[in-house]
Scaffold this active site. Sequence first.
Site, PDB file in Angstrom:
ATOM      1  N   GLU A 166       0.801  -1.226   0.000  1.00  0.00           N
ATOM      2  CA  GLU A 166       0.000   0.000   0.000  1.00  0.00           C
ATOM      3  C   GLU A 166       0.837   1.281   0.000  1.00  0.00           C
ATOM      4  OE1 GLU A 166      -3.084  -0.051   2.984  1.00  0.00           O
ATOM      5  OE2 GLU A 166      -3.496  -2.160   2.670  1.00  0.00           O
ATOM      6  N   GLU A 363      -5.288  -8.826   1.081  1.00  0.00           N
ATOM      7  CA  GLU A 363      -5.954  -8.548   2.364  1.00  0.00           C
ATOM      8  C   GLU A 363      -7.415  -8.246   2.103  1.00  0.00           C
ATOM      9  OE1 GLU A 363      -4.376  -5.158   4.515  1.00  0.00           O
ATOM     10  OE2 GLU A 363      -2.312  -5.863   4.288  1.00  0.00           O
TER      11      GLU A 363
END
Length: 458
Positions: A166, A363
């Site tokens: 991220e 995720e």
Amino acid sequence: MGIEPTDLPDVTYGVATSSYQIEGATEADGRGASIWDVFSRVPGAVADGDSGEPGCDHYHRLEEDLDLLAWLGVDSYRFSIAWPRIQPDGHRIEPRGLAFYDRLVDGLVDRGITPLATLYHWDLPQALEEEGGWASRPVVDAFAEYARIVGEHLGDRVRDFSTLNEPWCAAFLGYDVGIHAPGVRSPSRAIAAAHHLMLAHGRATRVLRGVLGPDASLGIVLNPAPVRPVSDHPDDHAAVTLADGLRNRVWTDPLFRGVYPDDVLAAWEPLADLGALHRDGDLDEIAAPVDLLGINYYTPVHVGARSSGHGGGTPAGPGQDHLVEVAGPEPTSALGWSIDPTGLYDLLTRLHADYGVPMAIAETGGAFPDVPDARGYVDDADRIAYLDGHLAAFSRAVASGVDMRAFYVWTLMDNFEWAEGYRSTFGIVRVDRDTMERLPKASAHWYRDLLAARTSAR
Ligand code: IFM
């Protein structure tokens, strides 16, 4: 409710964690300080004054946690490596740090669980931040060197690597909004950090490919999201395109097309010296071929324009104070994030159509209130419903032809949820904060049963 084991796509299933969120032992065996150790000490930076110490004390409870993974029956475990354990001052190698990951990887392999290692999940050595951090170009070579050290050391047993987790959070929350470490509030430094993160990914990918060879699986993990207007006001609709550029295309276009999107560049021109930042050859490096794009999906993003009357919220990107991310109409999790599995389907089909790369859900999961009973057991039907819905959306995307390779639940156990500290729980296993005892929640039993039934249905 009800994804059936027979409906599950035939891919790799696992759970995910990250080093700073679970390991604790922040001063053990020569580990250096990370930016999160330092940021957590700033009064008010993290809820309840929490920090990654003690985390889940995973560093000292490694065998127990490996057994927990084996009990769950996962195919794979996604974890991250703490850069300050490997290079405490950002340069010198610490063999005891490497030895910890030897024990972790060997323990996984012994149990038949495939390791998927992320090199950077936000714990930059503080020493490198003091040299300029992600906002300065030398960090790119430092990261490539770190990738080489890890690749050469673990590459005989770890064949699946992600470079970054991220970069949107690392760059924008860390250097613009300032709610993540290192807590900087500077649009120009955030824009520089975004570029250096991408360049570091590209350079490290080439290094790893050289060390590991053609059959290793290399990738990056992003947190793209469908971006929706918060109302029908024309200004809100207009806000969506640039917000989509900042959340999604500014990462995927350079990675898979070798260009930055024009609309994002135009928005950034007045804020940063892009001529000096984006040098010849950078985009070629960033576009180094990868095998897998990891997707972290939790929620769609709802964007409004301040001109249409929306206040509060977070800016959609550096210097974009006129565009705000605000709450949407859907039911929300404990963090106020909209719950919308359709958003996952929309996102995966769009990414497949636009880029056509193999992907994994690296995720997904939810924070829920998690009230333990007298025995400490959490009957988290809300989390099961969340995971069930998102697995069903994942399965629909696969049925529509999207090339998905894996699905990882966030997260194995309740842990340090960054600025939210320990009060926000995403785990399928509860961690008693007084005793550190691991107590599988209903969702852990549900996931375990689903995976076991899938195995026997094969
Ligand atoms: O806990 C984080 C993780 O570290 C990165 N992705 C989102 C999760 C939930 O906020």
